[in-house]
Enzyme design. Structure first.
Site, PDB file in Angstrom:
ATOM      1  N   ASN A   1     -10.338  -0.419  -0.594  1.00 31.45           N
ATOM      2  CA  ASN A   1      -8.887  -0.363  -0.455  1.00 31.45           C
ATOM      3  C   ASN A   1      -8.230  -1.039  -1.658  1.00 31.45           C
ATOM      4  OD1 ASN A   1      -6.221  -0.762   0.212  1.00 31.45           O
ATOM      5  ND2 ASN A   1      -6.618  -1.515   2.276  1.00 31.45           N
TER       6      ASN A   1
ATOM      7  N   CYS B   1       0.817  -1.229   0.000  1.00 34.09           N
ATOM      8  CA  CYS B   1       0.000   0.000   0.000  1.00 34.09           C
ATOM      9  C   CYS B   1       0.845   1.271   0.000  1.00 34.09           C
ATOM     10  CB  CYS B   1      -0.956   0.000   1.182  1.00 34.09           C
ATOM     11  SG  CYS B   1      -1.907  -1.509   1.310  1.00 34.09           S
TER      12      CYS B   1
ATOM     13  N   HIS C   1      -3.384   6.896   2.185  1.00 29.63           N
ATOM     14  CA  HIS C   1      -3.829   5.582   1.700  1.00 29.63           C
ATOM     15  C   HIS C   1      -5.234   5.323   2.237  1.00 29.63           C
ATOM     16  CE1 HIS C   1      -4.248   1.420   0.924  1.00 29.63           C
ATOM     17  NE2 HIS C   1      -3.992   1.021   2.159  1.00 29.63           N
TER      18      HIS C   1
HETATM   19  N1  ACO Z   1     -18.817  -8.853   8.873  1.00 29.73           N
HETATM   20  C1  ACO Z   1     -19.316  -9.162  10.080  1.00 29.73           C
HETATM   21  N2  ACO Z   1     -18.539  -9.544  11.105  1.00 29.73           N
HETATM   22  C2  ACO Z   1     -17.208  -9.594  10.881  1.00 29.73           C
HETATM   23  C3  ACO Z   1     -16.633  -9.277   9.636  1.00 29.73           C
HETATM   24  C4  ACO Z   1     -17.510  -8.901   8.614  1.00 29.73           C
HETATM   25  N3  ACO Z   1     -17.060  -8.568   7.379  1.00 29.73           N
HETATM   26  N4  ACO Z   1     -15.301  -9.420   9.734  1.00 29.73           N
HETATM   27  C5  ACO Z   1     -15.025  -9.811  10.995  1.00 29.73           C
HETATM   28  N5  ACO Z   1     -16.173  -9.926  11.672  1.00 29.73           N
HETATM   29  C6  ACO Z   1     -16.367 -10.343  13.053  1.00 29.73           C
HETATM   30  C7  ACO Z   1     -15.230 -11.190  13.576  1.00 29.73           C
HETATM   31  O1  ACO Z   1     -15.365 -12.539  13.181  1.00 29.73           O
HETATM   32  C8  ACO Z   1     -15.388 -10.990  15.052  1.00 29.73           C
HETATM   33  O2  ACO Z   1     -16.409 -11.822  15.501  1.00 29.73           O
HETATM   34  P1  ACO Z   1     -16.293 -12.572  16.932  1.00 29.73           P
HETATM   35  O3  ACO Z   1     -16.233 -11.460  17.940  1.00 29.73           O
HETATM   36  O4  ACO Z   1     -17.535 -13.370  16.969  1.00 29.73           O
HETATM   37  O5  ACO Z   1     -15.035 -13.369  16.873  1.00 29.73           O
HETATM   38  C9  ACO Z   1     -15.860  -9.554  15.182  1.00 29.73           C
HETATM   39  O6  ACO Z   1     -16.382  -9.199  13.882  1.00 29.73           O
HETATM   40  C10 ACO Z   1     -14.757  -8.594  15.541  1.00 29.73           C
HETATM   41  O7  ACO Z   1     -13.643  -8.884  14.715  1.00 29.73           O
HETATM   42  P2  ACO Z   1     -12.369  -7.996  14.711  1.00 29.73           P
HETATM   43  O8  ACO Z   1     -11.371  -8.506  13.722  1.00 29.73           O
HETATM   44  O9  ACO Z   1     -11.931  -7.815  16.137  1.00 29.73           O
HETATM   45  O10 ACO Z   1     -13.002  -6.635  14.179  1.00 29.73           O
HETATM   46  P3  ACO Z   1     -12.409  -5.223  14.239  1.00 29.73           P
HETATM   47  O11 ACO Z   1     -13.261  -4.350  15.052  1.00 29.73           O
HETATM   48  O12 ACO Z   1     -10.949  -5.231  14.546  1.00 29.73           O
HETATM   49  O13 ACO Z   1     -12.588  -4.775  12.726  1.00 29.73           O
HETATM   50  C11 ACO Z   1     -11.191  -4.495  10.795  1.00 29.73           C
HETATM   51  C12 ACO Z   1     -11.919  -5.475  11.681  1.00 29.73           C
HETATM   52  C13 ACO Z   1     -12.200  -3.594  10.107  1.00 29.73           C
HETATM   53  C14 ACO Z   1     -10.412  -5.256   9.734  1.00 29.73           C
HETATM   54  C15 ACO Z   1     -10.246  -3.662  11.686  1.00 29.73           C
HETATM   55  O14 ACO Z   1      -9.397  -4.500  12.440  1.00 29.73           O
HETATM   56  C16 ACO Z   1      -9.424  -2.712  10.932  1.00 29.73           C
HETATM   57  O15 ACO Z   1      -9.910  -1.694  10.516  1.00 29.73           O
HETATM   58  N6  ACO Z   1      -8.136  -3.029  10.787  1.00 29.73           N
HETATM   59  C17 ACO Z   1      -7.256  -2.274   9.943  1.00 29.73           C
HETATM   60  C18 ACO Z   1      -6.879  -3.178   8.877  1.00 29.73           C
HETATM   61  C19 ACO Z   1      -7.163  -2.659   7.524  1.00 29.73           C
HETATM   62  O16 ACO Z   1      -7.746  -1.629   7.273  1.00 29.73           O
HETATM   63  N7  ACO Z   1      -6.694  -3.435   6.611  1.00 29.73           N
HETATM   64  C20 ACO Z   1      -6.797  -3.102   5.247  1.00 29.73           C
HETATM   65  C21 ACO Z   1      -5.694  -3.717   4.525  1.00 29.73           C
HETATM   66  S1  ACO Z   1      -4.175  -3.272   5.158  1.00 29.73           S
HETATM   67  C22 ACO Z   1      -3.743  -1.814   4.558  1.00 29.73           C
HETATM   68  O17 ACO Z   1      -4.282  -1.360   3.596  1.00 29.73           O
HETATM   69  C23 ACO Z   1      -2.715  -1.090   5.277  1.00 29.73           C
END
Ligand code: ACO
Length: 333
Positions: A288, A111, A258
């Site tokens: 993204n 990225c 980004h």
């Molecule tokens: N829909 C519904 N529920 C979901 C989804 C979905 N798409 N994805 C995960 N969940 C669930 C999980 O299974 C989990 O359930 P559980 O509690 O029963 O186990 C719950 O939601 C919470 O999961 P987390 O992974 O803790 O969710 P979080 O609040 O951290 O959100 C996210 C996930 C959006 C990916 C967050 O961690 C984030 O924003 N991270 C940054 C990563 C990012 O943006 N990556 C992009 C690529 S990297 C880059 O470009 C730099």
């Protein structure tokens, strides 16, 4: 000597995939995706490739700059999802657009790729080795995504953005007194944390190894670790870049970050104590696209007249590697 961006372009696949369509593939909801990421829809390839999207974006950037493909000295394509390992995507683009005299190679910093390519081009142009460069961020991440993994498949999209940069020996002083061109760049890498966001290539397998090692060929991500990294490291490196250039947050007109996640961008704005209106976003419509997000947003803002001559921009990328960086430039066209 400095560099000026004289043209921008972008290309997106035609197919739009909404959150509602993803609800049919995995257990998720439009509400969850919008709330956690800010994404409502993304573009997904139905045949467009990293090189075809790149070439389309490059042609638009050259048209805007009023340049011919034969005039291009250097082509750098930032990608982590090329359709071929060999030849590199930049050479395919060279062939597609007819940039016969260009030197062409790829850069993979995920990225942060477009930013790293911009800084590489800056180094070449500043030393006088080349006079101009086409820089591209282009991805077809949809082929690297596990469409049964709701934790990752909702995040990514496909697309490409390009910028044409030219060496500028003239000192262009804008109406607001700022000198057009690149003011500063800061880059960093933290390989020790690389596995928080990874995707395997084919394993070692040859005539001398009989063992067939199973692998997962899709993007693997520890979302929370990526979130922590981005919200800490991005403001820190923007502060570093500003300090290096003797500037403050108030001196910046636009922060072009980004487009991974709206919550990351809001957190960065808060940590910098900067007004969120200075952080344009388009991820609701395109998700993204890794290396493509910064140049696609740059092109969108440029074409809609939202960037004016003399504006000071901070471009910042962060992602797999882990890699991160910030470049400061004053818009000069
Ligand atoms: N829909 C519904 N529920 C979901 C989804 C979905 N798409 N994805 C995960 N969940 C669930 C999980 O299974 C989990 O359930 P559980 O509690 O029963 O186990 C719950 O939601 C919470 O999961 P987390 O992974 O803790 O969710 P979080 O609040 O951290 O959100 C996210 C996930 C959006 C990916 C967050 O961690 C984030 O924003 N991270 C940054 C990563 C990012 O943006 N990556 C992009 C690529 S990297 C880059 O470009 C730099």
């Amino acid at each position: 000597m400095t560099i000026r961006v004289t043209g921008t372009g972008s290309a997106l696949p035609e197919k739009i995939v909404t959150n509602f369509e993803l609800q049919k593939l995995v257990e998720t909801s439009d509400e969850w995706i919008r709330e956690r990421t800010g994404i409502a829809e993304r573009r997904i390839s139905t045949g467009e490739t990293v090189s075809s999207l790149s070439a389309e974006a490059c042609i638009k950037a050259l048209e805007m700059a009023g340049r011919q493909p034969e005039e291009v000295d250097l082509i750098l394509v930032a990608t982590c999802s090329p359709e071929l390992l060999l030849p590199c995507c930049a050479c395919q683009v060279q062939d597609r657009i007819g940039a016969v005299k260009a030197v062409a190679f790829d850069v993979n910093a995920a990225c942060s790729g477009f930013l790293f390519a911009l800084n590489t081009a800056y180094a070449y142009l500043q030393t006088g080795i080349y006079q101009n460069a086409l820089i591209v961020g282009s991805e077809v991440l949809s082929k690297l995504v596990d469409w049964t993994d709701r934790g990752t498949c909702v995040l990514f999209g496909d697309g490409a953005g390009a910028a044409f940069v030219e060496a500028s020996v003239d000192d262009i002083v804008c109406e607001n007194g700022r000198r057009a061109g690149m003011e500063c760049m800061v880059q960093g890498s933290d390989g020790a944390k690389g596995m928080v966001l990874s995707c395997e290539e084919r394993p070692v397998k040859n005539a001398f190894i009989s063992e067939d090692i199973m692998q997962n060929p899709y993007i693997q991500m520890d979302g929370q670790e990526v979130y922590k990294f981005a919200t800490r490291q991005v403001p820190a490196c923007i502060h570093d870049a500003l300090a290096k250039a003797n500037l403050t947050v108030e001196d910046v007109d636009l922060f072009i970050l980004h487009q991974a996640n709206v919550r990351i961008i809001e957190s960065v704005a808060k940590r910098l104590k900067a007004d969120i209106s200075k952080f344009p976003m388009n991820l609701d419509k395109i998700g993204n696209m890794s290396s493509a997000t910064v140049p696609v947003l740059l092109d969108e803002l440029n074409r809609s007249g939202k960037i004016k001559k003399g504006d000071r921009l901070v471009l910042s990328g962060f992602g797999a590697g882990l890699t991160y960086g910030a470049s400061i430039l004053v818009w000069g066209v």
